[in-house]
Design a protein around this motif. Structure first.
Motif, mmCIF file in Angstrom:
data_model
loop_
_atom_site.group_PDB
_atom_site.id
_atom_site.type_symbol
_atom_site.label_atom_id
_atom_site.label_comp_id
_atom_site.label_asym_id
_atom_site.label_seq_id
_atom_site.Cartn_x
_atom_site.Cartn_y
_atom_site.Cartn_z
ATOM 1 N N TRP A 182 83.644 45.413 9.834
ATOM 2 C CA TRP A 182 82.476 44.871 9.694
ATOM 3 C C TRP A 182 81.459 45.147 8.959
ATOM 4 N N ALA A 183 81.600 46.506 9.127
ATOM 5 C CA ALA A 183 79.714 47.174 8.807
ATOM 6 C C ALA A 183 79.162 46.416 7.412
ATOM 7 N N LYS A 184 79.839 45.616 6.507
ATOM 8 C CA LYS A 184 79.205 45.336 5.290
ATOM 9 C C LYS A 184 78.280 43.865 5.813
ATOM 10 N N ALA A 185 79.826 43.254 6.752
ATOM 11 C CA ALA A 185 79.194 42.146 6.788
ATOM 12 C C ALA A 185 77.687 42.558 8.033
ATOM 13 N N GLY A 186 76.621 43.652 8.089
ATOM 14 C CA GLY A 186 76.282 43.283 8.949
ATOM 15 C C GLY A 186 76.419 43.323 10.748
ATOM 16 N N ILE A 187 77.674 43.938 11.656
ATOM 17 C CA ILE A 187 77.917 43.607 12.453
ATOM 18 C C ILE A 187 78.646 45.015 12.842
ATOM 19 N N ARG A 188 77.747 46.002 13.665
ATOM 20 C CA ARG A 188 77.836 47.385 14.194
ATOM 21 C C ARG A 188 78.530 46.925 15.578
ATOM 22 N N VAL A 189 79.982 48.110 15.642
ATOM 23 C CA VAL A 189 80.599 48.445 16.554
ATOM 24 C C VAL A 189 80.337 49.750 17.035
ATOM 25 N N ASN A 190 80.735 49.941 18.447
ATOM 26 C CA ASN A 190 80.043 51.253 18.949
ATOM 27 C C ASN A 190 80.956 50.579 20.113
ATOM 28 N N ALA A 191 81.155 51.912 20.657
ATOM 29 C CA ALA A 191 81.918 52.781 22.529
ATOM 30 C C ALA A 191 80.891 53.352 23.359
ATOM 31 N N VAL A 192 80.976 52.563 24.955
ATOM 32 C CA VAL A 192 80.218 53.454 25.289
ATOM 33 C C VAL A 192 81.280 54.519 26.797
ATOM 34 N N CYS A 193 81.387 55.450 27.050
ATOM 35 C CA CYS A 193 82.074 56.533 27.198
ATOM 36 C C CYS A 193 81.999 57.182 28.676
ATOM 37 N N PRO A 194 81.524 55.867 29.916
ATOM 38 C CA PRO A 194 81.099 57.034 31.374
ATOM 39 C C PRO A 194 82.167 57.970 31.906
ATOM 40 N N GLY A 195 81.426 58.847 32.609
ATOM 41 C CA GLY A 195 82.424 59.627 33.189
ATOM 42 C C GLY A 195 82.426 58.511 34.931
ATOM 43 N N VAL A 196 82.992 59.604 36.072
ATOM 44 C CA VAL A 196 82.604 58.815 36.961
ATOM 45 C C VAL A 196 80.828 58.470 38.000
ATOM 46 N N ILE A 197 81.250 56.989 37.695
ATOM 47 C CA ILE A 197 80.422 56.301 37.556
ATOM 48 C C ILE A 197 80.400 55.439 39.229
ATOM 49 N N GLU A 198 78.914 56.120 39.857
ATOM 50 C CA GLU A 198 78.949 55.088 41.378
ATOM 51 C C GLU A 198 78.727 53.369 40.800
ATOM 52 N N THR A 199 79.499 52.368 41.513
ATOM 53 C CA THR A 199 79.552 51.400 41.393
ATOM 54 C C THR A 199 80.660 50.880 42.980
ATOM 55 N N PRO A 200 80.918 49.052 42.580
ATOM 56 C CA PRO A 200 81.916 48.729 43.943
ATOM 57 C C PRO A 200 83.115 49.494 43.571
ATOM 58 N N MET A 201 83.850 50.007 41.667
ATOM 59 C CA MET A 201 84.834 49.693 41.562
ATOM 60 C C MET A 201 85.138 51.785 42.680
ATOM 61 N N THR A 202 84.406 52.274 42.305
ATOM 62 C CA THR A 202 84.335 53.830 43.035
ATOM 63 C C THR A 202 83.806 54.075 44.032
ATOM 64 N N ALA A 203 83.564 52.999 44.717
ATOM 65 C CA ALA A 203 83.512 52.833 46.309
ATOM 66 C C ALA A 203 84.459 54.017 47.126
ATOM 67 N N PRO A 204 85.281 53.505 47.091
ATOM 68 C CA PRO A 204 86.417 54.505 47.885
ATOM 69 C C PRO A 204 85.910 55.631 48.242
ATOM 70 N N LEU A 205 85.768 56.169 46.241
ATOM 71 C CA LEU A 205 85.892 57.752 46.492
ATOM 72 C C LEU A 205 84.446 58.035 47.443
ATOM 73 N N VAL A 206 83.139 57.136 47.230
ATOM 74 C CA VAL A 206 82.334 57.938 47.645
ATOM 75 C C VAL A 206 82.163 57.697 49.145
ATOM 76 N N GLN A 207 82.503 57.094 49.779
ATOM 77 C CA GLN A 207 83.054 56.754 51.128
ATOM 78 C C GLN A 207 83.666 58.158 52.117
ATOM 79 N N ASN A 208 84.570 59.176 51.008
ATOM 80 C CA ASN A 208 85.537 59.381 51.278
ATOM 81 C C ASN A 208 84.562 61.278 50.815
ATOM 82 N N ALA A 209 83.806 61.664 52.150
ATOM 83 C CA ALA A 209 83.002 63.083 51.193
ATOM 84 C C ALA A 209 83.694 64.211 50.541
ATOM 85 N N GLU A 210 85.333 64.679 51.378
ATOM 86 C CA GLU A 210 85.740 65.730 50.462
ATOM 87 C C GLU A 210 86.337 65.516 48.872
#
Length: 252
Positions: free
Chosen positions: A175-203
């Motif tokens: 879609w480049a010539k149609a004016g649509i840009r498409v990208n991806a973002v690649c996060p590392g480990v982010i502190e969110t509700p999804m990773t909360a169990p990891l944060v709560q475990n100190a080790e």
């Protein structure tokens, strides 16, 4: 630091916006002037995101959508256009990340792929169909550092996130010539509700912090800033890019 990326008058759609990275991105889009359609299967979380945006003076609405359901995805995009009059920016962020004893179980594989990969494809398909008829736009997909490197414990998640990067590159070329840009973002480990169990475990948290050169987990707002920048006029020549935001975790 919150930055205004100049999206006044634009319309943004964010999936998985009931919390975490999606909520942070929805708020960042609103701060930059966009009207935001908040989408999630979590209705309470989505409604809370809308309330937060409106309390800060922004414009937002909520539509429930399970991205594994093609009909619901189509309806979500239609609702966005009907509510705000268009669609300029889309952040396909909805996803799941589960660690179980049997990652090769068929049901686990099929559910992960249905949401994390096929769901992104369905969103891109419907978003691009509108954008092609209306002057273009910008799409960002949430991949992961596990979309660029291997993960020995999560075959479905790793395969799906590699696929998400591939979809972004495919869309950029298609879609480049149609004016649509498409990208991806690649996060590392982010502190969110999804990773909360990891944060709560100190080790476990200490182990994760030690794996990241910056010595800490990332914040949802740090991913949100990258996403909104990729959708903004400041990134007008950026497409097909997998932007890593991981505190240096993949620099080894």
């Amino acid at each position: 630091m919150a930055i205004n990326y100049g999206l006044d008058g634009k319309v943004a759609l964010v999936t998985g916006a009931g919390g975490g990275i999606g909520r942070a991105a929805a708020e960042a889009f609103a701060r930059s002037g966009a009207s935001v359609m908040v989408s999630d299967v979590n209705e309470a979380g989505g409604a809370e995101t809308v309330t937060l945006i409106e309390a800060a003076g922004g414009k937002a609405a909520f539509v429930r959508c399970d991205v594994s359901n093609a009909g619901e995805v189509k309806a979500m995009v239609a609702a966005t256009v009907a509510t705000f009059g268009g669609l300029d920016c889309a952040f396909n962020n909805a996803g799941i990340n589960r660690i179980t004893d049997d990652q090769y179980d068929d049901a686990i594989w099929e559910r992960d792929i249905a949401i994390n990969l096929s769901g992104v494809m369905r969103c891109m398909r419907e978003e691009a169909a509108y954008m092609l008829q209306n002057g273009g736009g910008a799409i960002v997909n949430t991949a992961s550092i596990n979309g660029l490197v291997g993960n020995g414990g999560q075959p479905a998640y790793t395969a799906a996130k590699h696929g998400v990067v591939g979809l972004a590159r495919h869309g950029a070329l298609r879609w480049a010539k149609a004016g649509i840009r498409v990208n991806a973002v690649c996060p590392g480990v982010i502190e969110t509700p999804m990773t909360a169990p990891l944060v709560q475990n100190a080790e476990m948290k200490a182990l994760i912090d030690g794996m990241t050169p910056m010595g800490r987990m990332g914040q949802a707002s740090e991913i949100a800033e990258a996403v909104v920048w990729l959708c903004s006029p400041a990134a007008s020549f950026v497409t097909g890019h997998a932007m890593v935001v991981d505190g240096g975790a993949t620099a080894f």
